[in-house]
Scaffold this motif. Sequence first.
Motif, PDB file in Angstrom:
ATOM      1  N   GLY A  29      12.380  10.365  -1.372  1.00 23.37           N
ATOM      2  CA  GLY A  29      13.757   9.905  -1.241  1.00 23.37           C
ATOM      3  C   GLY A  29      13.995   9.022  -0.028  1.00 23.37           C
ATOM      4  O   GLY A  29      15.072   8.448   0.108  1.00 23.37           O
ATOM      5  N   LEU A  30      13.005   8.891   0.849  1.00 23.71           N
ATOM      6  CA  LEU A  30      13.187   8.118   2.077  1.00 23.71           C
ATOM      7  C   LEU A  30      13.436   6.635   1.790  1.00 23.71           C
ATOM      8  O   LEU A  30      14.325   6.025   2.387  1.00 23.71           O
ATOM      9  CB  LEU A  30      11.961   8.271   2.985  1.00 23.71           C
ATOM     10  CG  LEU A  30      11.937   7.406   4.250  1.00 23.71           C
ATOM     11  CD1 LEU A  30      13.105   7.742   5.164  1.00 23.71           C
ATOM     12  CD2 LEU A  30      10.602   7.578   4.985  1.00 23.71           C
ATOM     13  N   CYS A  31      12.677   6.071   0.884  1.00 24.19           N
ATOM     14  CA  CYS A  31      12.817   4.642   0.592  1.00 24.19           C
ATOM     15  C   CYS A  31      14.230   4.328   0.097  1.00 24.19           C
ATOM     16  O   CYS A  31      14.862   3.370   0.556  1.00 24.19           O
ATOM     17  CB  CYS A  31      11.778   4.226  -0.446  1.00 24.19           C
ATOM     18  SG  CYS A  31      11.716   2.459  -0.758  1.00 24.19           S
ATOM     19  N   GLU A  32      14.730   5.152  -0.812  1.00 25.37           N
ATOM     20  CA  GLU A  32      16.083   4.930  -1.336  1.00 25.37           C
ATOM     21  C   GLU A  32      17.122   5.076  -0.227  1.00 25.37           C
ATOM     22  O   GLU A  32      18.078   4.304  -0.139  1.00 25.37           O
ATOM     23  CB  GLU A  32      16.368   5.914  -2.466  1.00 25.37           C
ATOM     24  CG  GLU A  32      17.627   5.624  -3.256  1.00 25.37           C
ATOM     25  CD  GLU A  32      17.490   4.406  -4.157  1.00 25.37           C
ATOM     26  OE1 GLU A  32      18.517   3.969  -4.706  1.00 25.37           O
ATOM     27  OE2 GLU A  32      16.366   3.896  -4.311  1.00 25.37           O
ATOM     28  N   ASP A  52       8.050  -1.971   9.699  1.00 25.99           N
ATOM     29  CA  ASP A  52       9.371  -1.351   9.647  1.00 25.99           C
ATOM     30  C   ASP A  52       9.353  -0.187   8.670  1.00 25.99           C
ATOM     31  O   ASP A  52       8.535  -0.124   7.736  1.00 25.99           O
ATOM     32  CB  ASP A  52      10.448  -2.374   9.268  1.00 25.99           C
ATOM     33  CG  ASP A  52      10.328  -2.860   7.838  1.00 25.99           C
ATOM     34  OD1 ASP A  52      10.842  -2.175   6.941  1.00 25.99           O
ATOM     35  OD2 ASP A  52       9.710  -3.918   7.618  1.00 25.99           O
ATOM     36  N   ALA A  53      10.264   0.750   8.872  1.00 27.84           N
ATOM     37  CA  ALA A  53      10.259   2.001   8.127  1.00 27.84           C
ATOM     38  C   ALA A  53      10.468   1.785   6.634  1.00 27.84           C
ATOM     39  O   ALA A  53       9.875   2.490   5.808  1.00 27.84           O
ATOM     40  CB  ALA A  53      11.324   2.941   8.684  1.00 27.84           C
ATOM     41  N   LEU A  54      11.313   0.838   6.255  1.00 27.39           N
ATOM     42  CA  LEU A  54      11.558   0.596   4.831  1.00 27.39           C
ATOM     43  C   LEU A  54      10.295   0.092   4.142  1.00 27.39           C
ATOM     44  O   LEU A  54       9.940   0.562   3.053  1.00 27.39           O
ATOM     45  CB  LEU A  54      12.705  -0.394   4.649  1.00 27.39           C
ATOM     46  CG  LEU A  54      13.039  -0.775   3.195  1.00 27.39           C
ATOM     47  CD1 LEU A  54      13.318   0.460   2.357  1.00 27.39           C
ATOM     48  CD2 LEU A  54      14.219  -1.738   3.152  1.00 27.39           C
ATOM     49  N   THR A  55       9.602  -0.850   4.775  1.00 29.54           N
ATOM     50  CA  THR A  55       8.340  -1.330   4.207  1.00 29.54           C
ATOM     51  C   THR A  55       7.333  -0.198   4.104  1.00 29.54           C
ATOM     52  O   THR A  55       6.624  -0.053   3.100  1.00 29.54           O
ATOM     53  CB  THR A  55       7.762  -2.465   5.072  1.00 29.54           C
ATOM     54  OG1 THR A  55       8.689  -3.553   5.091  1.00 29.54           O
ATOM     55  CG2 THR A  55       6.430  -2.942   4.547  1.00 29.54           C
ATOM     56  N   PHE A  56       7.268   0.633   5.135  1.00 31.47           N
ATOM     57  CA  PHE A  56       6.356   1.771   5.146  1.00 31.47           C
ATOM     58  C   PHE A  56       6.673   2.721   3.997  1.00 31.47           C
ATOM     59  O   PHE A  56       5.780   3.113   3.235  1.00 31.47           O
ATOM     60  CB  PHE A  56       6.479   2.496   6.488  1.00 31.47           C
ATOM     61  CG  PHE A  56       5.568   3.685   6.638  1.00 31.47           C
ATOM     62  CD1 PHE A  56       4.291   3.540   7.164  1.00 31.47           C
ATOM     63  CD2 PHE A  56       5.994   4.953   6.276  1.00 31.47           C
ATOM     64  CE1 PHE A  56       3.457   4.639   7.304  1.00 31.47           C
ATOM     65  CE2 PHE A  56       5.172   6.058   6.419  1.00 31.47           C
ATOM     66  CZ  PHE A  56       3.894   5.905   6.940  1.00 31.47           C
ATOM     67  N   ALA A  57       7.948   3.092   3.842  1.00 29.43           N
ATOM     68  CA  ALA A  57       8.335   4.034   2.793  1.00 29.43           C
ATOM     69  C   ALA A  57       8.081   3.466   1.402  1.00 29.43           C
ATOM     70  O   ALA A  57       7.630   4.178   0.494  1.00 29.43           O
ATOM     71  CB  ALA A  57       9.806   4.408   2.952  1.00 29.43           C
ATOM     72  N   ALA A  58       8.375   2.172   1.211  1.00 32.16           N
ATOM     73  CA  ALA A  58       8.124   1.541  -0.084  1.00 32.16           C
ATOM     74  C   ALA A  58       6.628   1.508  -0.393  1.00 32.16           C
ATOM     75  O   ALA A  58       6.213   1.701  -1.542  1.00 32.16           O
ATOM     76  CB  ALA A  58       8.709   0.133  -0.098  1.00 32.16           C
ATOM     77  N   THR A  59       5.810   1.278   0.638  1.00 32.52           N
ATOM     78  CA  THR A  59       4.360   1.242   0.444  1.00 32.52           C
ATOM     79  C   THR A  59       3.832   2.614   0.059  1.00 32.52           C
ATOM     80  O   THR A  59       2.937   2.729  -0.791  1.00 32.52           O
ATOM     81  CB  THR A  59       3.656   0.745   1.722  1.00 32.52           C
ATOM     82  OG1 THR A  59       4.168  -0.543   2.063  1.00 32.52           O
ATOM     83  CG2 THR A  59       2.159   0.635   1.513  1.00 32.52           C
TER      84      THR A  59
END
Length: 282
Positions: A29-32, A52-59
Motif C-alpha cells: 500500500g505504500l506506493c498508492e 525517491d521513495a515513490l520510485t522505490f515503492a513502485a519498483t
Amino acid sequence: MGVGLSSGTGRPGRHLPRRDDPIGSLTGGLCERLRLRSSRPGTLRTAGHRVDALTFAATVEQAAAGLSRRGMCFGDVVGVLAPVSPDRFLATYTVMAVGGRALPLSTASDLDTQCAVLTETDARLLLVSPELAQTALELAERSRVRQIISFGPSLGATPFEDLLQPSPDGNGYSPARGLFDNGILGYEQTSGGLLTTLYPHNDLMARFSELRNLLHLTADDVVAVDERGDEATRVALVALALWTGACVVTGADCPPPEGRQVTVLCAPEPARVAFPYPDSAD
C-alpha cells in the motif's frame, strides 16, 4: 507457477483507499499512499546515489510481480547479498511483497556460514549487488541456489531490470492487496551450531508500531542505518521512514542532505539524537 493474485489496470480493486499502515508486507500500500500524498516523498540514499521513495515503492511492486511471473511462491526463501544500502532494502521488501521470506546475509559472515544458512533454509534464489556477484557465484556452486539476480552487470547473473518488464499476458498482480505469511530470516552461529530465526510479518509490524510511538518521525527527519544493529528492526525502521516521508541515509559513509543533520539512529538501538530544523528541505 507464480502467485495467483489479481488487481491492476481494468480489474476490481485497482483504486485503493489511502492507508496509514502497511498491509500484507511492510511496503504493501505504500506506493498508492505516496501517489496520493500532496507533500514531498522521502528518499533513500547511499554514497553517490539517491532514489525517491515513490520510485522505490513502485519498483518493489514491479519487481515483486516479476518474481511472481518467474515462479516464486508463498513461503519461498530468497537470499539477499548486499551491503546496507537501498539495494538491500529493495531486495528484502520485494521478496516479502510476493509472500516470501527474505534472508539478508551479513557481508561480515564468512563464505562457509553464508553457504550453510542458504542450504539450511533451502534458498534457491539470490539477489545480489554487483560488487558481490563473484561471491554469489561461489555460493551457488556450494548450495542449492539455482538463480542469481544482480542489481548491476554481472556475468552469470540475471539483471534485476528483467523483473521490471511488463507482463506479456497482462497479468495485473498487485502486492499492495495481499495478506502474506512473509518475514525475514535471521541467523547466528551458536555453540550448538547454526541457528536461524524467522521474524514473521506480525513481528515486523509490531516493531513498526513500537518505533512509530517511540520516535515520532516526521518528513523532516533524517534516519541513519548501517551494518550495525538488528536486521529486523532496521528493516522495520526504514519502512516507517518511507511511510512517513523521511530521508534515509544508508551505510557508514553516506552524508545527510545538504543543510540537514541525522536526527534518528538505528543502532545500537533506535533512538532520536536530534530534532530537524523547521525549514529543512530534502
